[in-house]
Each structure stands twice: as C-alpha cells, then as structure tokens.
Enzyme design. Structure first.
Site, PDB file in Angstrom:
ATOM      1  N   GLU A  92      31.147  31.835  -0.632  1.00 16.04           N
ATOM      2  CA  GLU A  92      30.186  30.733  -0.684  1.00 16.04           C
ATOM      3  C   GLU A  92      28.941  31.236  -1.405  1.00 16.04           C
ATOM      4  O   GLU A  92      28.850  32.412  -1.766  1.00 16.04           O
ATOM      5  CB  GLU A  92      29.856  30.231   0.735  1.00 16.04           C
ATOM      6  CG  GLU A  92      31.058  29.572   1.403  1.00 16.04           C
ATOM      7  CD  GLU A  92      30.730  28.887   2.717  1.00 16.04           C
ATOM      8  OE1 GLU A  92      29.691  28.227   2.813  1.00 16.04           O
ATOM      9  OE2 GLU A  92      31.525  29.025   3.653  1.00 16.04           O
ATOM     10  N   HIS A 138      21.485  20.999   2.951  1.00 15.32           N
ATOM     11  CA  HIS A 138      22.757  21.403   2.338  1.00 15.32           C
ATOM     12  C   HIS A 138      22.903  20.634   1.027  1.00 15.32           C
ATOM     13  O   HIS A 138      22.719  19.416   0.995  1.00 15.32           O
ATOM     14  CB  HIS A 138      23.918  21.082   3.286  1.00 15.32           C
ATOM     15  CG  HIS A 138      25.205  21.741   2.897  1.00 15.32           C
ATOM     16  ND1 HIS A 138      25.907  21.385   1.771  1.00 15.32           N
ATOM     17  CD2 HIS A 138      25.912  22.742   3.479  1.00 15.32           C
ATOM     18  CE1 HIS A 138      26.994  22.146   1.678  1.00 15.32           C
ATOM     19  NE2 HIS A 138      27.011  22.984   2.710  1.00 15.32           N
ATOM     20  N   ARG A 178      21.591  28.269  -1.343  1.00 14.86           N
ATOM     21  CA  ARG A 178      21.582  26.847  -1.005  1.00 14.86           C
ATOM     22  C   ARG A 178      20.316  26.104  -1.415  1.00 14.86           C
ATOM     23  O   ARG A 178      20.370  25.000  -1.936  1.00 14.86           O
ATOM     24  CB  ARG A 178      21.716  26.742   0.510  1.00 14.86           C
ATOM     25  CG  ARG A 178      22.847  25.907   0.906  1.00 14.86           C
ATOM     26  CD  ARG A 178      23.108  26.019   2.351  1.00 14.86           C
ATOM     27  NE  ARG A 178      24.520  26.299   2.497  1.00 14.86           N
ATOM     28  CZ  ARG A 178      25.120  26.372   3.655  1.00 14.86           C
ATOM     29  NH1 ARG A 178      24.438  26.206   4.765  1.00 14.86           N
ATOM     30  NH2 ARG A 178      26.402  26.608   3.707  1.00 14.86           N
ATOM     31  N   HIS A 210      20.518  19.998   7.109  1.00 10.04           N
ATOM     32  CA  HIS A 210      21.751  20.638   7.586  1.00 10.04           C
ATOM     33  C   HIS A 210      21.506  21.662   8.688  1.00 10.04           C
ATOM     34  O   HIS A 210      22.281  21.748   9.630  1.00 10.04           O
ATOM     35  CB  HIS A 210      22.419  21.325   6.399  1.00 10.04           C
ATOM     36  CG  HIS A 210      23.706  22.021   6.722  1.00 10.04           C
ATOM     37  ND1 HIS A 210      24.812  21.355   7.200  1.00 10.04           N
ATOM     38  CD2 HIS A 210      24.072  23.328   6.622  1.00 10.04           C
ATOM     39  CE1 HIS A 210      25.805  22.215   7.382  1.00 10.04           C
ATOM     40  NE2 HIS A 210      25.379  23.420   7.063  1.00 10.04           N
ATOM     41  N   ARG A 216      18.985  30.106   5.002  1.00 15.21           N
ATOM     42  CA  ARG A 216      20.148  30.784   5.588  1.00 15.21           C
ATOM     43  C   ARG A 216      21.252  31.008   4.560  1.00 15.21           C
ATOM     44  O   ARG A 216      21.599  30.117   3.783  1.00 15.21           O
ATOM     45  CB  ARG A 216      20.710  29.954   6.742  1.00 15.21           C
ATOM     46  CG  ARG A 216      21.977  30.531   7.340  1.00 15.21           C
ATOM     47  CD  ARG A 216      22.339  29.830   8.610  1.00 15.21           C
ATOM     48  NE  ARG A 216      22.664  28.443   8.418  1.00 15.21           N
ATOM     49  CZ  ARG A 216      23.840  27.987   8.018  1.00 15.21           C
ATOM     50  NH1 ARG A 216      24.831  28.828   7.720  1.00 15.21           N
ATOM     51  NH2 ARG A 216      24.054  26.698   7.900  1.00 15.21           N
TER      52      ARG A 216
HETATM   53  C1  SIN Z   1      29.630  24.673   4.612  1.00 13.90           C
HETATM   54  O1  SIN Z   1      30.841  24.722   4.875  1.00 13.90           O
HETATM   55  O2  SIN Z   1      29.177  24.463   3.494  1.00 13.90           O
HETATM   56  C2  SIN Z   1      28.674  24.843   5.732  1.00 13.90           C
HETATM   57  C3  SIN Z   1      28.727  26.216   6.202  1.00 13.90           C
HETATM   58  C4  SIN Z   1      27.369  26.660   6.612  1.00 13.90           C
HETATM   59  O3  SIN Z   1      26.498  25.826   6.850  1.00 13.90           O
HETATM   60  O4  SIN Z   1      27.158  27.870   6.644  1.00 13.90           O
END
Ligand code: SIN
Length: 433
Positions: free
Chosen positions: A111, A225, A267, A328, A363
């Site tokens: 990610e 998010h 993010r 988020h 985060r």
């Molecule tokens: C996501 O799956 O994008 C959310 C995971 C997260 O908030 O760390």
C-alpha cells in the site's frame, strides 16, 4: 442497575477484543459495545495489517512509518510497533485468523508509502477475518461477559481515579463498577458528513475525556482516505475502495482520463492531489482505473469491493470507479504511555481513540489494526501485573434515564465543538446536531 468486574472494556473492535483476550483468565472482564459488537470499524477494514517481514525489515518499517507521519511520530512507539508486529500477527494466526498464503508464506501486499510488500491480508476482508476470530475466542472465555447495545456516556471517578463507567442499556442507567477501565471505543467518523467509519462512532471517548479533564493529544491529526466510492446524496457511510487496489496496480485518472499522481505516495499527499484535481476540473470525483488487472484476479483478490460496487451498478472488471477522499481515521486521541495508561489513574485507552504517537500526522496504511494489537496487549499485560494493588470503590452515580439521555446529546455537542476547533477551515465536513 449496578454491575461489577475487575476490568471494564468499552468497545469491541480489535483493540477491545484483543485487550479482553490478553487479560488474565482469573480476572473478570465486562466488554461493552454501543450497538452490535460487529458494528465496529475493525469489521470494515479491507487492506490488511502491516508487519515487519523479518528482523532486517524492522528498521525500514520504522522509517516508512516515520516518513508517512511527517516525523511527528513518537519514535519509541513506532519502534515498539515494528518490534512487536511479528509476534502479534503470529498470535492472530494462532487465534484462528486465516491470512492469504502464497508459496508457503504470507501473500504480502503493498500500500502507499511502504517501501516493500509487507501487508498481510485475508482477501479484502481482513477486518472481518480478524473480528470473527477474536470474537469467537472472546465468547468462549468464561471470565469475559459481553454486553451489546450499551451507550457509555461518562466515567465513574473520584480524585482523578477511574472506578468504572456509566451508560444506558435497555432504557436503563447502568453503573459498571471496575478496578480498571479500558476505553477502546474507536474513531470519530460518525460526526463527519462523509466518512468510511460506522455512523455510530461519534467520538464518545473524546467527549468523555474532555468532560473529565483527561489529557488529549494531536486532535487536529485527522486522516482522509483518498479513495472512497463517490455516491451522490449518500446518507450512510462511504464505501471504501482499499488502498491495496492501488497497491496491486490500479491507477488514478482525472475526469479527462489523465493520470495526475503517483498512486503509492502517502495517503495525505494522494488525497490532496485528488482534491486539487477535483477543484481544477470542477468535478466531485476522479476515477480509479483497474484495467491493468485481469477480471478473475479482481474478483478473487477483491471480492468485497467487486460485489459492493456491483450492487451499486458498477462492474469494476469493466468500468472505472468514481472515487473521492473522505474522513477515514483519527491519529490523535487520548494521550497514553507505552502501556496504554491515560492521565487518569486506573484508566487505559487503546486503538483509534488513543494516541500512542505511532502515526504522527499521517498514518501509514495498514498500521491501524497493528497499533490496536500491539498496544492493547501491552495495556493488558500492564493491568495483569498491577491490578492487585488497586482497591475497587462502589460509587453510585445520580443519573436518571432522562439526564443520561441529555448527557449523550451533550457528548455529541462536545465532540462536534472539539473537532470544529481542531479542523479550523474544514469545519463544514462535520455533521450538525
Ligand atoms: C485500506 O484498505 O485502504 C484501508 C486500510 C487502512 O486504513 O490502513
């Protein structure tokens, strides 16, 4: 009505359930949820849980977390997170969580802002897999009593010592007396117009902390998010399109089908790039394009997202997904030490409502469930070794059903006021009373 336990836990997400499981079996535990136990954000988590790949990766994991957090993190907390990640994920496996496996090891995914693939997952339903396993174990422990549909609105205190909490259950006021109380009541998304969170999560922990002068930290650190599904006139929570979709190769395009950002930046950077693009193109969304992925891969790897979008009329194996940033996650919260202790004696906080300093100002993806695991276990261990020194106190509160309802209303007002101040210019993001 009065109930008694050694340890009272408020919240049934990963932090609450895992805290309960790590309390010694010879201590009595009551664990409360505001609505159904599964109505927590843990249940909704899609992407996965970060984990250091091995000893060598711990340093890089720490660095990735610090960089994403703009170095506003508490470095020691981040080191604890990385150091204890491997054993806690292995505990989860032992408790029955089935993570996806590839070539005899975890099927690590990627990610944003992670330098390497280090996220374990259960397809795109990681939170449900974690919740189901922990919940099953909690229900099978004789020392733990679960009570659902209980709205806690205040603590029972004397001279900065906590002796339990007070709430409404079945239209009656309940005093839950305990030696130790753990606030694990989750996030704040319920007071935002647009959020991926459960609507019931209305920052109760923060209002309770404000009323009781418990120290808070970094309450302006709120994460948006980048990719929630864009839906017009939505009254419910926003449907998340996991960052792991970008981790597996999906691209962000503006409404003119032009790519405008590296999708795997942190993010906050990606969310801001989307806001700018929406402003420039006078659009309420941008697109997430999965066309680089095979249709069968999408269906197997992201069944929740595939079905969720299909129910809303979008076939993501053929069509681009309209997405936009929404609230988020809350990185700030009730200030705690490395063992989850708050500024009030006998009161702990863990999970999203706490501030361990792990996340800094932003985060790193998939660090939230991990924080819940690592620091709630530490809190429980600390409680196990210190609770014998605590004497309970049977303090009766004076709330009637009517005054309790007023308190619940007042808590929401306190939460909205607190975050209005913290958010400054973005206050229109909040619900009104
Ligand atoms: C996501 O799956 O994008 C959310 C995971 C997260 O908030 O760390």
């Amino acid at each position: 009505m009065d109930m008694y336990s050694d340890v009272l836990i408020i919240g049934t997400g990963v932090a609450g359930l895992y805290s309960a499981l790590n309390i010694s079996s010879d201590l009595s535990v009551i664990i409360l949820s505001k609505s159904k136990a599964s109505e927590c954000d843990t249940y909704l988590a899609q992407g996965g849980i970060s984990k250091a790949l091995n000893e060598e990766d711990k340093k890089l994991f720490v660095l990735d977390t610090l960089k994403a957090g703009h170095f506003k993190n508490n470095k020691k907390s981040v080191e604890i997170l990385a150091n204890e990640s491997i054993e806690n994920i292995s505990n989860l496996s032992n408790l029955g969580v089935k993570f996806d496996i590839k070539n005899n090891t975890f099927d690590y995914t990627r990610e944003g802002a992670h330098s390497v693939n280090r996220i374990v997952h259960s397809s795109d339903k990681t939170g449900k897999a974690v919740f189901d396993a922990l919940f099953f174990n909690v229900l099978n422990k004789k020392n733990i009593e679960l009570i659902e549909s209980t709205c806690i609105f205040d603590l029972i205190t004397e001279n900065n010592h906590c002796f339990g909490a007070v709430g409404i259950h079945n239209s009656e006021v309940y005093n839950f007396h305990s030696k130790v109380t753990i606030l694990a009541c989750g996030g704040i998304g319920g007071i935002f117009k647009n959020s991926t969170n459960q609507k019931t999560l209305t920052a109760d922990g923060i209002s309770i902390a404000v009323k009781n002068h418990i120290e808070l930290k970094d309450i302006n650190y709120i994460q948006f998010h980048p990719t929630a599904l864009y839906e017009e006139n939505l009254l419910n929570r926003n449907f998340l399109i996991s960052e792991s979709v970008r981790g597996e190769g999906a691209k962000l395009l503006n409404i003119n089908n032009k790519r405008f950002v590296n999708e795997l930046l942190p993010r906050d950077v990606v969310a801001n790039a989307i806001y700018k693009e929406e402003f420039k193109s006078k659009s309420n969304y941008v697109y997430l394009d999965l066309s680089s992925m095979d249709g069968n891969f999408i269906k197997n790897r992201f069944p929740l997202i595939y079905n969720g979008c299909m129910e809303r009329g979008i076939d993501i194996t053929k069509e681009k997904i309209p997405v936009t940033p929404v609230q988020h996650y809350f990185m700030g919260g009730i200030k705690v030490d490395f063992n989850g202790k708050t500024s009030m004696n006998n009161l702990y906080a863990t999970g999203e409502i706490s501030n361990t300093g792990v996340h800094g100002a932003n985060r790193l993806a998939s660090n939230s469930l991990l924080e819940g695991l690592v620091f709630s276990r530490r809190a429980s261990k600390n409680i196990n070794s210190t609770i014998s020194n605590i004497l309970p106190k049977d303090i009766k509160t004076k709330f009637t059903f009517e005054t309790a309802l007023n308190e619940i209303h007042n808590n929401k007002r306190i939460a909205i006021e607190t975050f209005k101040t913290a958010l400054g210019g973005k206050k229109n993001e909040l619900v009104t009373l």
